[in-house]
Each structure stands twice: as C-alpha cells, then as structure tokens.
Write a protein that holds these residues in place. Sequence first.
Motif, PDB file in Angstrom:
ATOM      1  N   LEU A   1      -5.807   4.640   9.440  1.00  0.00           N
ATOM      2  CA  LEU A   1      -5.229   4.958   8.135  1.00  0.00           C
ATOM      3  C   LEU A   1      -6.258   4.754   7.029  1.00  0.00           C
ATOM      4  O   LEU A   1      -6.334   5.541   6.082  1.00  0.00           O
ATOM      5  CB  LEU A   1      -3.997   4.086   7.875  1.00  0.00           C
ATOM      6  CG  LEU A   1      -2.738   4.480   8.646  1.00  0.00           C
ATOM      7  CD1 LEU A   1      -1.675   3.381   8.534  1.00  0.00           C
ATOM      8  CD2 LEU A   1      -2.174   5.800   8.142  1.00  0.00           C
ATOM      9  N   PHE A   2      -7.061   3.693   7.159  1.00  0.00           N
ATOM     10  CA  PHE A   2      -8.119   3.459   6.170  1.00  0.00           C
ATOM     11  C   PHE A   2      -9.133   4.599   6.194  1.00  0.00           C
ATOM     12  O   PHE A   2      -9.548   5.104   5.146  1.00  0.00           O
ATOM     13  CB  PHE A   2      -8.810   2.129   6.444  1.00  0.00           C
ATOM     14  CG  PHE A   2      -9.985   1.878   5.542  1.00  0.00           C
ATOM     15  CD1 PHE A   2      -9.796   1.478   4.229  1.00  0.00           C
ATOM     16  CD2 PHE A   2     -11.281   2.072   6.000  1.00  0.00           C
ATOM     17  CE1 PHE A   2     -10.881   1.269   3.380  1.00  0.00           C
ATOM     18  CE2 PHE A   2     -12.366   1.861   5.169  1.00  0.00           C
ATOM     19  CZ  PHE A   2     -12.168   1.455   3.856  1.00  0.00           C
ATOM     20  N   LYS A   3      -9.547   5.014   7.388  1.00  0.00           N
ATOM     21  CA  LYS A   3     -10.508   6.116   7.511  1.00  0.00           C
ATOM     22  C   LYS A   3      -9.929   7.413   6.953  1.00  0.00           C
ATOM     23  O   LYS A   3     -10.607   8.168   6.256  1.00  0.00           O
ATOM     24  CB  LYS A   3     -10.902   6.301   8.974  1.00  0.00           C
ATOM     25  CG  LYS A   3     -11.700   5.148   9.567  1.00  0.00           C
ATOM     26  CD  LYS A   3     -12.003   5.401  11.036  1.00  0.00           C
ATOM     27  CE  LYS A   3     -12.774   4.246  11.648  1.00  0.00           C
ATOM     28  NZ  LYS A   3     -13.073   4.479  13.086  1.00  0.00           N
ATOM     29  N   MET A   4      -8.651   7.690   7.293  1.00  0.00           N
ATOM     30  CA  MET A   4      -8.032   8.925   6.828  1.00  0.00           C
ATOM     31  C   MET A   4      -7.872   8.927   5.312  1.00  0.00           C
ATOM     32  O   MET A   4      -8.059   9.960   4.657  1.00  0.00           O
ATOM     33  CB  MET A   4      -6.669   9.126   7.505  1.00  0.00           C
ATOM     34  CG  MET A   4      -6.101  10.523   7.293  1.00  0.00           C
ATOM     35  SD  MET A   4      -4.683  10.913   8.353  1.00  0.00           S
ATOM     36  CE  MET A   4      -3.396   9.965   7.535  1.00  0.00           C
TER      37      MET A   4
ATOM     38  N   LYS B   1      -5.199  12.473  -3.329  1.00  0.00           N
ATOM     39  CA  LYS B   1      -5.130  11.125  -3.883  1.00  0.00           C
ATOM     40  C   LYS B   1      -4.971  10.072  -2.787  1.00  0.00           C
ATOM     41  O   LYS B   1      -4.840   8.889  -3.063  1.00  0.00           O
ATOM     42  CB  LYS B   1      -3.988  11.017  -4.904  1.00  0.00           C
ATOM     43  CG  LYS B   1      -4.204  11.878  -6.144  1.00  0.00           C
ATOM     44  CD  LYS B   1      -3.146  11.621  -7.182  1.00  0.00           C
ATOM     45  CE  LYS B   1      -3.375  12.508  -8.418  1.00  0.00           C
ATOM     46  NZ  LYS B   1      -4.674  12.220  -9.077  1.00  0.00           N
ATOM     47  N   GLY B   2      -4.943  10.543  -1.533  1.00  0.00           N
ATOM     48  CA  GLY B   2      -4.932   9.601  -0.420  1.00  0.00           C
ATOM     49  C   GLY B   2      -3.568   9.017  -0.126  1.00  0.00           C
ATOM     50  O   GLY B   2      -2.536   9.663  -0.314  1.00  0.00           O
ATOM     51  N   LEU B   3      -3.585   7.789   0.340  1.00  0.00           N
ATOM     52  CA  LEU B   3      -2.346   7.144   0.749  1.00  0.00           C
ATOM     53  C   LEU B   3      -2.368   5.665   0.416  1.00  0.00           C
ATOM     54  O   LEU B   3      -3.421   5.093   0.106  1.00  0.00           O
ATOM     55  CB  LEU B   3      -2.129   7.342   2.252  1.00  0.00           C
ATOM     56  CG  LEU B   3      -3.290   6.935   3.189  1.00  0.00           C
ATOM     57  CD1 LEU B   3      -3.134   5.516   3.675  1.00  0.00           C
ATOM     58  CD2 LEU B   3      -3.351   7.885   4.391  1.00  0.00           C
ATOM     59  N   THR B   4      -1.214   5.061   0.467  1.00  0.00           N
ATOM     60  CA  THR B   4      -1.081   3.616   0.350  1.00  0.00           C
ATOM     61  C   THR B   4      -0.245   3.146   1.528  1.00  0.00           C
ATOM     62  O   THR B   4       0.558   3.912   2.067  1.00  0.00           O
ATOM     63  CB  THR B   4      -0.433   3.206  -0.985  1.00  0.00           C
ATOM     64  OG1 THR B   4      -0.421   1.777  -1.096  1.00  0.00           O
ATOM     65  CG2 THR B   4       1.002   3.717  -1.079  1.00  0.00           C
TER      66      THR B   4
END
Length: 279
Positions: A36-39, A49-52
């Motif tokens: 999840l961090f890499k993605m 804007k990515g994810l949390t």
Amino acid sequence: MINKITCPQRLLGFEKPFHVGLIGAGGTGSACASLLFKMDTVLKKIGSKGLTVTVYDPKRVTPANVGRQAFWGDYDVGHYKSRLLVNRFNQFGDTDWRAETEIFNGKCTNDIDLLITTVDSAKARLEIGDNLSKCRKTKYNADKLWLDLGNSNNRGQALLGSMFGYCSDNKLASPFNLFSKSWLAASQDDKIIAQPSCSTDEAITKQSFGVNDVLASNAFAMLLFPLIRKGEISNHGFIFNLDDCSTDAIPVDENVWLMYGFDPKTRLESNSNETVLQK
C-alpha cells in the motif's frame, strides 16, 4: 450480465486520497501494508492524490512473528502489530496513517473506500461479512470494494468484490456472497489455526515461507493496481498453489458464482429485507 469490475471514481484519487481499511497486520497484512505504501507513492507520481490507510489488529508481536512477518527483531516483541507498522511508515515514509488495536467487525465502514481483510479466522470473516451484508448500498457507497485474502499452508486465494454484497445498485458479488459457506465450514478449525505458534519452526508448518508475500503481491499486481490504472478488470480473484506452481483466475461471471453456491437472483429477492446504510 456483468463480466468486469469497473474502477470506482473514488479510487482514482482525483479529488482526495481514498481510504483503505486494512484488517490484520500479520503475515499477509504486513505485506499488504508495504505494498500500500509503494502503491501510494506510485499513484501520487502519476497524478493521483494517493491513499490513506487505517490498520486494524488487536494482536501483539510474538517471537515467532519476527522474520516471517514485517517485524525486525526481539525489540519488536510485545508491541501492537498495527501501531508498530503504522508508526514506522508515518515516521520514515511521510504518511499520515492510523492504527487501531480493537477488533474490526464490519459495522463502521462509512469512511472506508476499499476494505482489505487478511484475518486468520474464518469466524471473523463471517462476522465482518454478515454485518456488511445487512447494510444495503446507497448511491454514495454503492461502488465501495472489498478485497479478501486468505491462505493455508501452501495455498491461497484472493477475491475483489462489492463491499456490501450483490444488489440492484451494483451487480457485483462480494467475498461473503461467494465464500460464506466455506468460511462457515472452516470456522470449526479456527481454534487450531489461530493458536499462537511457540516457535518459527512450528509457524512455518502452518504457513509455508513466502505464501503470504505471494498472496499479497499477486493481489496488488493482478487486481488492485490494474483496476486503478486500466479502469477495469475481467477477473476479480485467483487461487494459487505453491506446490505445483499454479494460479487459476476467478472470472467475473455469474455462472462461476453459481459454482460457489451464490445465485444473484436469490440475492436480489432478499434485498427488500436489508437495512439501509446511511451516508
């Protein structure tokens, strides 16, 4: 007839980061956290804007977890798994993730866009699925997704589907729709499977080395990232076996669902008895 999963607008991250609820921070869960961090990093670099992420796990690190899971040494033993992982990403990865040390039961999902379950208890899966299936989708949350990851010693399976179950608003089966019967049967062995291992040697007899990493990496490489990047996928799961190096796809196909004992028509007929989930 539905034959693909279309990426929800919320997962594209155009307006704001999408929220992932990661349930479990053990072998598969800790591998998912790293992915999840890499993605998140990759998505931000290509315009999203990515994810949390919120990580849920009530368990603490044991000596048998070190090395097999994403925990580094004896100094990790005794700490909550979820807090340890989240603190490291927040400190060294410039994230703003959250950790919960209480059991997730599927009743509080209003702010979760993508649910990922990696729990080692069939009973826990049943409770989560049952609570989610009692909530009928609204226009606001009809496109929320649930990725369930489960494995035995040398086998594993993943299924990406509707978070709340098949209904008229979103004709996509959920993991609970397809696997509730097998989870019910497997729950009889929960006490044996979930019992903490006394040593690393005992732990790898329950879960072969690498099985969790294979499951997590394949789920992200075959399902999650292609869905977000390409906008749609025609398979919503897979089953793999390390012993014979095989992987079989689970197509988005009502005939395949029938093989698992799920009839979409019966599901639609039962929707009128469900509770409406409020925004």
